[in-house]
Design an enzyme around this catalytic site. Structure first.
Site, PDB file in Angstrom:
ATOM      1  N   HIS A 102       0.892  -1.402   0.195  1.00 31.95           N
ATOM      2  CA  HIS A 102      -0.018  -0.031   0.046  1.00 31.95           C
ATOM      3  C   HIS A 102       0.842   0.966   0.010  1.00 31.95           C
ATOM      4  O   HIS A 102       1.953   1.130   0.551  1.00 31.95           O
ATOM      5  CB  HIS A 102      -1.005   0.030   1.175  1.00 31.95           C
ATOM      6  CG  HIS A 102      -0.382   0.005   2.499  1.00 31.95           C
ATOM      7  ND1 HIS A 102       0.210  -1.406   3.062  1.00 31.95           N
ATOM      8  CD2 HIS A 102      -0.119   0.627   3.416  1.00 31.95           C
ATOM      9  CE1 HIS A 102       0.530  -1.298   4.195  1.00 31.95           C
ATOM     10  NE2 HIS A 102       0.658   0.231   4.515  1.00 31.95           N
ATOM     11  N   HIS A 104       0.656   5.247   1.179  1.00 32.40           N
ATOM     12  CA  HIS A 104      -0.026   6.370   1.578  1.00 32.40           C
ATOM     13  C   HIS A 104       0.178   7.563   1.139  1.00 32.40           C
ATOM     14  O   HIS A 104       1.035   8.222   0.771  1.00 32.40           O
ATOM     15  CB  HIS A 104       0.754   6.381   3.085  1.00 32.40           C
ATOM     16  CG  HIS A 104       0.586   5.419   3.998  1.00 32.40           C
ATOM     17  ND1 HIS A 104      -0.233   5.162   5.274  1.00 32.40           N
ATOM     18  CD2 HIS A 104       1.675   4.272   4.142  1.00 32.40           C
ATOM     19  CE1 HIS A 104       0.170   4.085   5.674  1.00 32.40           C
ATOM     20  NE2 HIS A 104       1.175   3.519   5.252  1.00 32.40           N
TER      21      HIS A 104
END
Ligand code: AMP
Length: 139
Positions: A102, A104
């Site tokens: 992932h 951010h």
């Protein structure tokens, strides 16, 4: 290190736990971080499994980057931001806590430091910020 199907983002992708989606295409999914370090903090993940930057394929990375680019520009508009911080942590020693790749995206304002990690945000505020991002994506 192998991919664990039971990680929380895999569960979000399977719809087993809720998330506040802001964008989705064939390869990627973007949703609000529930412990935001700045207003509008969101996450971009690939829909296919990989732990982090170390085992990601070039295709997964490039799909994520295209979505990061979209969301970063939308966040600039939605939050009248002065800049964006993009973060990615790989493996525990690198600061990773959820083992599905992932990125951010933190909208930033001049002179304002990001808040500490791990503090549950106000869900109504996060929902309102998701709506702002969705609206800016549609512009
Ligand atoms: P890290 O693996 O260190 O990059 O951090 C994982 C991030 O996922 C943190 O910023 C958490 O606040 C966020 N997070 C954890 N669980 C959820 C969830 N259910 N929905 C949205 N964000 C989450």
């Amino acid at each position: 290190m192998s991919y664990d199907d039971d990680n929380i983002f895999a569960k979000i992708l399977r719809g087993e736990i809720p998330s506040m989606k802001v964008f989705e295409d064939g390869e990627t999914f973007a949703f609000m971080d529930i412990m935001p370090r700045s207003p509008g903090h969101c996450l971009v993940i690939p829909k296919t499994p990989c732990r982090n930057i170390l085992d990601a394929s070039p295709a997964q990375l490039s799909a994520c980057m295209a979505t990061v680019h979209k969301l970063a520009n939308a966040a600039m508009t939605a939050f009248e931001a002065d800049g964006i911080t993009l973060q990615q942590f790989s493996e525990e020693a690198g600061g990773q806590e959820v083992f599905h790749l992932h990125f951010h995206i933190l909208p930033r304002h001049a002179g304002v430091r990001p808040g500490p990690p791990g503090i549950q945000g106000d869900m109504d505020e996060i929902k309102a910020n998701a709506q702002k991002l969705i609206a800016a994506l549609g512009e």
